[in-house]
Write a protein that holds these residues in place. Structure first.
Motif, PDB file in Angstrom:
ATOM      1  N   GLY A 124       0.854  -1.304  -0.070  1.00 18.81           N
ATOM      2  CA  GLY A 124      -0.128  -0.002   0.003  1.00 18.81           C
ATOM      3  C   GLY A 124       0.855   1.257  -0.081  1.00 18.81           C
ATOM      4  O   GLY A 124       1.800   1.226  -0.499  1.00 18.81           O
ATOM      5  N   GLY A 125       0.536   2.540   0.611  1.00 13.66           N
ATOM      6  CA  GLY A 125       1.177   3.626   0.771  1.00 13.66           C
ATOM      7  C   GLY A 125       0.748   4.419  -0.212  1.00 13.66           C
ATOM      8  O   GLY A 125      -0.002   3.953  -1.248  1.00 13.66           O
ATOM      9  N   MET A 126       1.308   5.537  -0.448  1.00 12.70           N
ATOM     10  CA  MET A 126       1.485   6.447  -1.582  1.00 12.70           C
ATOM     11  C   MET A 126       1.577   6.119  -2.945  1.00 12.70           C
ATOM     12  O   MET A 126       0.916   6.502  -3.924  1.00 12.70           O
ATOM     13  N   ILE A 127       2.810   5.117  -3.066  1.00 19.47           N
ATOM     14  CA  ILE A 127       3.038   4.659  -4.133  1.00 19.47           C
ATOM     15  C   ILE A 127       1.687   3.966  -5.025  1.00 19.47           C
ATOM     16  O   ILE A 127       1.813   4.061  -6.215  1.00 19.47           O
ATOM     17  N   GLY A 135       9.077   3.386  -1.973  1.00 17.81           N
ATOM     18  CA  GLY A 135       7.745   3.780  -1.973  1.00 17.81           C
ATOM     19  C   GLY A 135       7.643   5.138  -3.010  1.00 17.81           C
ATOM     20  O   GLY A 135       8.509   5.142  -4.031  1.00 17.81           O
ATOM     21  N   ALA A 136       6.938   6.104  -2.449  1.00 19.72           N
ATOM     22  CA  ALA A 136       6.675   7.322  -3.371  1.00 19.72           C
ATOM     23  C   ALA A 136       6.268   8.201  -2.358  1.00 19.72           C
ATOM     24  O   ALA A 136       5.430   8.301  -1.655  1.00 19.72           O
ATOM     25  N   MET A 137       6.632   9.450  -2.980  1.00 20.06           N
ATOM     26  CA  MET A 137       6.137  10.769  -2.186  1.00 20.06           C
ATOM     27  C   MET A 137       5.054  11.583  -2.939  1.00 20.06           C
ATOM     28  O   MET A 137       4.314  12.382  -2.416  1.00 20.06           O
ATOM     29  N   VAL A 179      -2.616  -0.945   2.484  1.00 19.82           N
ATOM     30  CA  VAL A 179      -2.712   0.059   3.673  1.00 19.82           C
ATOM     31  C   VAL A 179      -1.907   1.187   3.478  1.00 19.82           C
ATOM     32  O   VAL A 179      -0.727   1.211   3.159  1.00 19.82           O
ATOM     33  N   ASP A 180      -2.380   2.431   4.139  1.00 24.44           N
ATOM     34  CA  ASP A 180      -1.427   3.717   4.705  1.00 24.44           C
ATOM     35  C   ASP A 180      -0.607   3.144   5.548  1.00 24.44           C
ATOM     36  O   ASP A 180      -0.890   2.249   6.504  1.00 24.44           O
ATOM     37  N   SER A 181       0.744   3.297   5.561  1.00 27.63           N
ATOM     38  CA  SER A 181       1.736   2.558   6.256  1.00 27.63           C
ATOM     39  C   SER A 181       1.526   2.914   7.808  1.00 27.63           C
ATOM     40  O   SER A 181       2.080   2.568   8.640  1.00 27.63           O
ATOM     41  N   ASN A 182       0.727   4.247   7.805  1.00 27.91           N
ATOM     42  CA  ASN A 182       0.263   4.310   9.578  1.00 27.91           C
ATOM     43  C   ASN A 182      -0.426   3.297  10.094  1.00 27.91           C
ATOM     44  O   ASN A 182      -0.482   3.174  11.354  1.00 27.91           O
ATOM     45  N   GLU A 183      -1.060   2.430   9.399  1.00 29.56           N
ATOM     46  CA  GLU A 183      -1.567   1.104   9.685  1.00 29.56           C
ATOM     47  C   GLU A 183      -1.034  -0.025   9.867  1.00 29.56           C
ATOM     48  O   GLU A 183      -1.292  -0.936  10.332  1.00 29.56           O
ATOM     49  N   HIS A 219       5.861   0.063  -0.272  1.00 28.43           N
ATOM     50  CA  HIS A 219       5.466   0.569   1.347  1.00 28.43           C
ATOM     51  C   HIS A 219       5.040   1.977   1.470  1.00 28.43           C
ATOM     52  O   HIS A 219       5.824   2.929   0.774  1.00 28.43           O
ATOM     53  N   GLY A 220       4.299   2.456   2.074  1.00 35.48           N
ATOM     54  CA  GLY A 220       3.985   4.035   2.320  1.00 35.48           C
ATOM     55  C   GLY A 220       5.360   4.450   3.155  1.00 35.48           C
ATOM     56  O   GLY A 220       6.066   3.716   3.801  1.00 35.48           O
ATOM     57  N   THR A 221       5.692   5.774   2.784  1.00 37.60           N
ATOM     58  CA  THR A 221       6.900   6.169   3.238  1.00 37.60           C
ATOM     59  C   THR A 221       6.882   6.861   4.812  1.00 37.60           C
ATOM     60  O   THR A 221       7.925   6.844   5.435  1.00 37.60           O
ATOM     61  N   ASP A 222       5.668   6.978   5.415  1.00 32.10           N
ATOM     62  CA  ASP A 222       5.604   7.490   6.648  1.00 32.10           C
ATOM     63  C   ASP A 222       6.452   6.593   7.685  1.00 32.10           C
ATOM     64  O   ASP A 222       6.880   6.764   8.805  1.00 32.10           O
ATOM     65  N   THR A 223       6.282   5.125   7.537  1.00 34.13           N
ATOM     66  CA  THR A 223       6.769   4.196   8.733  1.00 34.13           C
ATOM     67  C   THR A 223       7.648   3.210   7.718  1.00 34.13           C
ATOM     68  O   THR A 223       7.832   2.424   8.404  1.00 34.13           O
ATOM     69  N   GLU A 281      -3.801  15.384  -0.660  1.00 37.26           N
ATOM     70  CA  GLU A 281      -5.396  14.821  -0.514  1.00 37.26           C
ATOM     71  C   GLU A 281      -5.301  13.495  -1.366  1.00 37.26           C
ATOM     72  O   GLU A 281      -6.662  13.375  -2.029  1.00 37.26           O
ATOM     73  N   TYR A 282      -4.459  12.758  -1.028  1.00 31.34           N
ATOM     74  CA  TYR A 282      -4.501  11.463  -1.839  1.00 31.34           C
ATOM     75  C   TYR A 282      -5.132  10.363  -0.852  1.00 31.34           C
ATOM     76  O   TYR A 282      -5.292  10.438   0.215  1.00 31.34           O
ATOM     77  N   ARG A 283      -5.551   9.236  -1.344  1.00 30.04           N
ATOM     78  CA  ARG A 283      -5.793   8.047  -0.416  1.00 30.04           C
ATOM     79  C   ARG A 283      -4.876   7.128  -0.846  1.00 30.04           C
ATOM     80  O   ARG A 283      -4.829   6.598  -2.109  1.00 30.04           O
ATOM     81  N   ALA A 284      -4.227   6.430   0.338  1.00 34.33           N
ATOM     82  CA  ALA A 284      -3.083   5.453   0.005  1.00 34.33           C
ATOM     83  C   ALA A 284      -3.677   4.265  -0.240  1.00 34.33           C
ATOM     84  O   ALA A 284      -4.754   3.852   0.126  1.00 34.33           O
ATOM     85  N   GLY A 285      -2.835   3.516  -0.991  1.00 34.09           N
ATOM     86  CA  GLY A 285      -3.182   2.123  -1.361  1.00 34.09           C
ATOM     87  C   GLY A 285      -4.394   1.958  -2.009  1.00 34.09           C
ATOM     88  O   GLY A 285      -5.363   0.881  -1.886  1.00 34.09           O
TER      89      GLY A 285
END
Ligand code: ASP
Length: 254
Positions: free
Chosen positions: A10-13, A115-117, A56-60, A89-93, A24-28
Motif C-alpha cells: 500500500g502507501g502513497m506509491i 515507495g513514493a512521495m 494500507v496507509d503505512s500508518n496502519e 510501502h508507504g513512506t511514513d513508517t 489529499e490522496y488516498r493511500a493504497g
C-alpha cells in the motif's frame, strides 16, 4: 534474467487523488500491477512476480502486519527460482518496517523497500521510477548480503540508518547521524560505495527465531516540562518503555 518478486503493501506509491495533485490522496487505492504497466522497461530488467499482500496507509502498519510480511519474504526468498524481493510501502513508517525486517528476515538475497512521495495520479509521480530502480537493485549481485535496503530517488539506504526527513519533496530521506548512504543508482546501474558492518538478516540472532506475537513497547518523547505521568500510563499497558530523551538520552528528575 533474474527473478524478482514484488510484494505490495500500500502507501502513497499506490495512492490516488485529484489528477495532477500531490496532496489529499488516498493511500493504497491503486493496484501495483497497474503501476508496473506504466514501466514497460521493467520486463528488460527481470522476470517479475507480484504479490498483493495488503493495501494500507503505512500508518496502519503494526506488529502483526510486520510478522506477516516477514513470513512472506522468508517464504519467497527460500525459493530457488527467486533472486530478490522488492516491497512497496508507504513512506511514513517505511524506516520502521525496514529496520524490523533488517533484523528478522532469514535471507541474504536482496530485499529492497521503496515507495513514493507523490500519488500515482500526480504529475510526475515518482513511484514508477522508484520501482524501476528498486527492481534493478534487487536484481544486482552487489546487493546480495547487504541487509535490507531502501531505494529512493536514486539513493540506496541501509534499513538501519534511513530516516524520513521531509514531507513534501520526492528526495525525502536521509541517513542522519553521520551515517552515509550505501550507494546510488544511475537509471538501472548500481553503485554500492559502502556495506553495513552491523549484524543483519542471516547474521542477526533474531532472524533465527519464530514469533507469533511481539512484546508491546511504548515510546515517550521527553521535552522540557514533559509530564512524568505519561510514563505511568504507558507502563500499565506495555511490556517495556523507551524514553526518547534530550542530548545523549537525558530527562528530568521527575
Ligand atoms: N501516508 C502515506 C503512507 O505512509 C505516505 C506515503 O506513502 O508517502 O502510507
Amino acid at each position: 534474467m533474474k527473478n524478482i518478486v514484488i510484494i505490495a503493501t500500500g502507501g502513497m506509491i499506490a495512492g490516488s487523488g485529484e489528477a495532477g495533485r500531490t496532496t489529499e490522496y488516498r493511500a493504497g487505492t491503486v493496484a501495483v500491477a497497474d503501476i508496473l504497466k506504466s514501466v514497460p522497461q521493467l520486463g528488460k530488467l527481470a522476470n517479475i512476480e507480484m504479490i498483493s499482500l495488503m493495501s494500507v496507509d503505512s500508518n496502519e502498519m503494526d506488529e502483526q502486519k510486520w510478522l506477516q510480511l516477514r513470513e512472506v519474504i522468508n517464504q519467497q526468498a527460500a525459493r530457488d527460482d527467486v533472486d530478490g524481493i522488492v516491497v512497496t510501502h508507504g513512506t511514513d513508517t517505511i524506516e520502521e518496517t525496514a529496520y524490523f525486517l533488517n533484523l528478522t528476515v532469514n535471507t541474504a538475497k536482496p530485499v529492497v523497500l521503496t515507495g513514493a512521495m507523490r500519488p500515482a495520479t500526480a504529475t510526475s509521480a515518482d513511484g514508477p521510477f522508484n520501482i524501476y530502480q528498486a527492481v534493478a537493485l534487487a536484481a544486482d549481485d552487489q546487493t546480495y548480503d547487504c541487509g535490507v535496503v531502501c531505494l529512493f530517488s536514486s539513493t540506496i539506504y541501509s534499513a538501519r540508518d534511513i530516516a524520513k526527513i521531509n514531507n513534501y519533496k520526492i528526495d525525502a530521506f536521509s541517513s542522519p547521524n553521520d551515517h552515509a548512504a550505501l550507494g546510488y543508482m544511475r537509471d538501472a546501474e548500481v553503485f554500492i560505495t559502502s556495506r553495513p558492518v552491523s549484524k543483519h538478516t542471516i547474521h542477526s540472532k533474531f532472524s533465527q527465531l519464530e514469533y507469533s506475537t511481539l512484546p508491546k513497547v511504548g515510546v515517550a518523547v521527553y521535552y522540557a516540562g514533559a509530564p512524568a505521568e505519561v510514563l505511568e500510563r504507558l507502563g500499565q499497558d506495555c511490556d517495556g518503555l523507551v524514553v526518547i530523551g534530550t542530548g545523549s538520552g537525558n530527562y528530568s528528575q521527575a
